[in-house]
Design an enzyme around this catalytic site. Sequence first.
Site, mmCIF file in Angstrom:
data_model
loop_
_atom_site.group_PDB
_atom_site.id
_atom_site.type_symbol
_atom_site.label_atom_id
_atom_site.label_comp_id
_atom_site.label_asym_id
_atom_site.label_seq_id
_atom_site.Cartn_x
_atom_site.Cartn_y
_atom_site.Cartn_z
ATOM 1 N N LYS A 178 0.898 -1.171 0.000
ATOM 2 C CA LYS A 178 0.000 0.000 0.000
ATOM 3 C C LYS A 178 0.931 1.213 0.000
ATOM 4 O O LYS A 178 1.428 1.641 1.034
ATOM 5 C CB LYS A 178 -0.879 -0.026 1.264
ATOM 6 C CG LYS A 178 -2.241 0.627 1.100
ATOM 7 C CD LYS A 178 -2.187 2.089 0.720
ATOM 8 C CE LYS A 178 -1.867 2.967 1.905
ATOM 9 N NZ LYS A 178 -1.599 4.380 1.510
ATOM 10 N N CYS A 288 13.917 11.106 6.463
ATOM 11 C CA CYS A 288 13.832 10.726 7.883
ATOM 12 C C CYS A 288 15.165 10.871 8.582
ATOM 13 O O CYS A 288 15.225 11.093 9.781
ATOM 14 C CB CYS A 288 13.340 9.298 7.994
ATOM 15 S SG CYS A 288 14.401 8.139 7.122
ATOM 16 N N GLU A 390 9.475 16.493 15.022
ATOM 17 C CA GLU A 390 9.852 16.285 13.628
ATOM 18 C C GLU A 390 8.973 17.154 12.726
ATOM 19 O O GLU A 390 7.747 17.072 12.786
ATOM 20 C CB GLU A 390 9.666 14.815 13.236
ATOM 21 C CG GLU A 390 10.069 14.546 11.798
ATOM 22 C CD GLU A 390 9.777 13.130 11.339
ATOM 23 O OE1 GLU A 390 8.633 12.661 11.501
ATOM 24 O OE2 GLU A 390 10.695 12.481 10.813
HETATM 25 P P1 NAD Z 1 2.578 8.427 7.194
HETATM 26 O O1 NAD Z 1 2.772 7.665 8.451
HETATM 27 O O2 NAD Z 1 1.595 9.529 7.179
HETATM 28 O O3 NAD Z 1 2.124 7.466 6.021
HETATM 29 C C1 NAD Z 1 2.889 6.341 5.646
HETATM 30 C C2 NAD Z 1 1.979 5.300 5.049
HETATM 31 O O4 NAD Z 1 1.085 4.814 6.043
HETATM 32 C C3 NAD Z 1 1.105 5.805 3.915
HETATM 33 O O5 NAD Z 1 1.060 4.804 2.919
HETATM 34 C C4 NAD Z 1 -0.249 5.985 4.588
HETATM 35 O O6 NAD Z 1 -1.341 5.892 3.708
HETATM 36 C C5 NAD Z 1 -0.248 4.827 5.560
HETATM 37 N N1 NAD Z 1 -1.135 4.963 6.709
HETATM 38 C C6 NAD Z 1 -1.498 6.092 7.370
HETATM 39 N N2 NAD Z 1 -2.297 5.789 8.409
HETATM 40 C C7 NAD Z 1 -2.450 4.446 8.425
HETATM 41 C C8 NAD Z 1 -3.146 3.516 9.258
HETATM 42 N N3 NAD Z 1 -3.863 3.921 10.310
HETATM 43 N N4 NAD Z 1 -3.063 2.189 8.975
HETATM 44 C C9 NAD Z 1 -2.324 1.762 7.942
HETATM 45 N N5 NAD Z 1 -1.653 2.586 7.107
HETATM 46 C C10 NAD Z 1 -1.692 3.911 7.347
HETATM 47 O O7 NAD Z 1 4.036 8.920 6.779
HETATM 48 P P2 NAD Z 1 4.406 9.871 5.553
HETATM 49 O O8 NAD Z 1 3.894 11.229 5.872
HETATM 50 O O9 NAD Z 1 4.025 9.201 4.282
HETATM 51 O O10 NAD Z 1 5.993 9.863 5.634
HETATM 52 C C11 NAD Z 1 6.715 10.744 6.419
HETATM 53 C C12 NAD Z 1 7.114 10.081 7.718
HETATM 54 O O11 NAD Z 1 7.837 8.888 7.455
HETATM 55 C C13 NAD Z 1 8.053 10.898 8.565
HETATM 56 O O12 NAD Z 1 7.679 10.788 9.916
HETATM 57 C C14 NAD Z 1 9.411 10.244 8.353
HETATM 58 O O13 NAD Z 1 10.340 10.451 9.370
HETATM 59 C C15 NAD Z 1 9.032 8.816 8.210
HETATM 60 N N6 NAD Z 1 10.065 8.061 7.507
HETATM 61 C C16 NAD Z 1 10.881 7.233 8.219
HETATM 62 C C17 NAD Z 1 11.891 6.536 7.573
HETATM 63 C C18 NAD Z 1 12.843 5.649 8.336
HETATM 64 O O14 NAD Z 1 13.583 4.919 7.702
HETATM 65 N N7 NAD Z 1 12.855 5.693 9.645
HETATM 66 C C19 NAD Z 1 12.050 6.658 6.198
HETATM 67 C C20 NAD Z 1 11.190 7.513 5.507
HETATM 68 C C21 NAD Z 1 10.190 8.202 6.169
HETATM 69 C C1 6OH Z 2 14.333 8.245 4.843
HETATM 70 O O1 6OH Z 2 13.785 9.185 4.355
HETATM 71 C C2 6OH Z 2 15.361 7.498 4.208
HETATM 72 C C3 6OH Z 2 15.518 6.220 4.549
HETATM 73 C C4 6OH Z 2 16.544 5.456 3.945
HETATM 74 C C5 6OH Z 2 16.511 4.123 3.920
HETATM 75 O O2 6OH Z 2 15.521 3.404 4.403
HETATM 76 C C6 6OH Z 2 17.589 3.390 3.299
HETATM 77 O O3 6OH Z 2 17.475 2.171 3.232
HETATM 78 O O4 6OH Z 2 18.576 3.998 2.850
#
Ligand code: NAD
Ligand code: 6OH
Length: 486
Positions: A178, A288, A390
């Site tokens: 998804k 992230c 964040e």
């Molecule tokens: P988000 O959590 O809003 O959404 C991520 C996904 O989850 C989307 O596909 C969304 O539709 C789905 N989703 C939302 N609510 C849900 C629920 N209740 N049940 C199931 N699925 C659900 O995140 P975003 O805004 O798309 O991405 C940004 C965030 O992601 C930031 O907090 C960032 O730090 C984090 N991030 C972390 C990493 C990492 O490796 N740690 C990497 C990239 C992004």
């Molecule tokens: C977040 O925005 C980036 C995450 C990076 C990875 O998950 C990766 O595997 O390099």
Amino acid sequence: MNSIQHFINGKYQDSSDGRTFEKRSPLDGQLIGRVCEGGQAEIDAAVAAARAALHGDWGRMNVAARVDMLYAIADGITQRFDDFVAAEEADTGQPHHVIAHAFVPRGAANFKIFADTIKNVPTESFRMDTPDGRGALNYSIRKPKGVVAVISPWNAPFMLMTWKVGPALACGNTVVVKPSEETPATAALLGEVMNAVGVPPGVYNVVHGFGPDAAGEFLTRHEEVDAITFTGETSTGTAIMKAAAEGIRDVSFELGGKNAGIVFADCNFEDACEGIFRSAFMNTGQVCLGTERVYVERPIFERFVAALKARCEAVKYGRPTDKGANYGPLISQEHKRKVLSYYAKAVADGATVVTGGGVPAMPPELANGAWVQPTIWTGLPETAAVVREEIFGPCCHIRPFDSEEEVAALANANRYGLSTTIWTNDLGRAHRMAEAIEVGITWINSWFLRDLRTPFGGSKQSGIGREGGVHSLEFYTELRNVCVKL
Ligand code: NAD
Ligand code: 6OH
């Protein structure tokens, strides 16, 4: 106009009720496509296809054949390279060089690394004594978990989605993806590659749609889903963990961060400026691993702030393929509102705005895009919202420090623990800091330099589990023990 369909059991299809949602360009707000909006029916169909594939050709395929298929997927991505780049550029609006040199190549690499890993996995064995003197031999075998739900975010959509799909397939699982509602294109396109290289139907499925009370949640609640791997916000992780509790399903989470960049006076100044600049502003700060908190040792503080300000003021806004453009928009108007609300909070809390703080003047054809200025603040206490929370935008707060102990305590005083980037030429100090900072990933004199064999993940509220190389096997396989009486 572009129409983006689900990919279920090897076939592209609309939603059974015909529902769609709009995809608008972050560059100018123009409608660029309609995306099928999945509901319970599509999730049920995709999960059933994934379950059936586990028991079909895919389940029967030996490791060598699976490895060949993973290499073929990687090659298939490379053959369609320009299409993936164009799809990702349209969805995110980020500069061509970032997408073409970092994100899309990582998509192909994410399949290769786990093909390499899976063909070289050792298993352990223990010879044990028994009272009758004959002994027994224990050995372990790894089996796929089953149907894995992959829920991915919008900030580097293709790279982050394949970072999960690669190891899941390598280990013999089937997946239902998804993708983020903001960035559906590359996940959909990957279905074409899967079909072209002969991946059996049902192994890779994609259902588009939203999160809460929609496709995302329906997927995580589905009782035929065996494990859930998720990258996104910590608050979403909390919701997914609750869903996973029903049926005791395993989770792997890569969540948010509020990462500290730490610059010592003995660093190579130019390298540190460039590194911190990239870490705070690459992908318009939507990374992230980005550093929204920067700590600079006092003797070089003023000079460092001035150097970072100069770099921010030299960014070139533009469309992905505009000549020289190196800075794109945020993903959406909604995210722009969120980032600007933090820009306002910083001012209300008494920040000195070193640069930026608002919306840039754009030419009329880009005026409706999600553009915001790269922004630097100084002078805030650690309790300020923009220093604690964040934001996921192109901004950072810079604060001076005087000692290793002080900066380690500042860096650690946060609920997140994803990554840090430390700049120093003192080897002993580098190692001391790496031990002191409570994060999953530490970069010394570098940032976002990735060896895909290494454990990747966050501590504290930045995640659960480690993915990468053999570490991914922990989540994507079930390890079984066999005890043979000799
Ligand atoms: P988000 O959590 O809003 O959404 C991520 C996904 O989850 C989307 O596909 C969304 O539709 C789905 N989703 C939302 N609510 C849900 C629920 N209740 N049940 C199931 N699925 C659900 O995140 P975003 O805004 O798309 O991405 C940004 C965030 O992601 C930031 O907090 C960032 O730090 C984090 N991030 C972390 C990493 C990492 O490796 N740690 C990497 C990239 C992004
Ligand atoms: C977040 O925005 C980036 C995450 C990076 C990875 O998950 C990766 O595997 O390099």
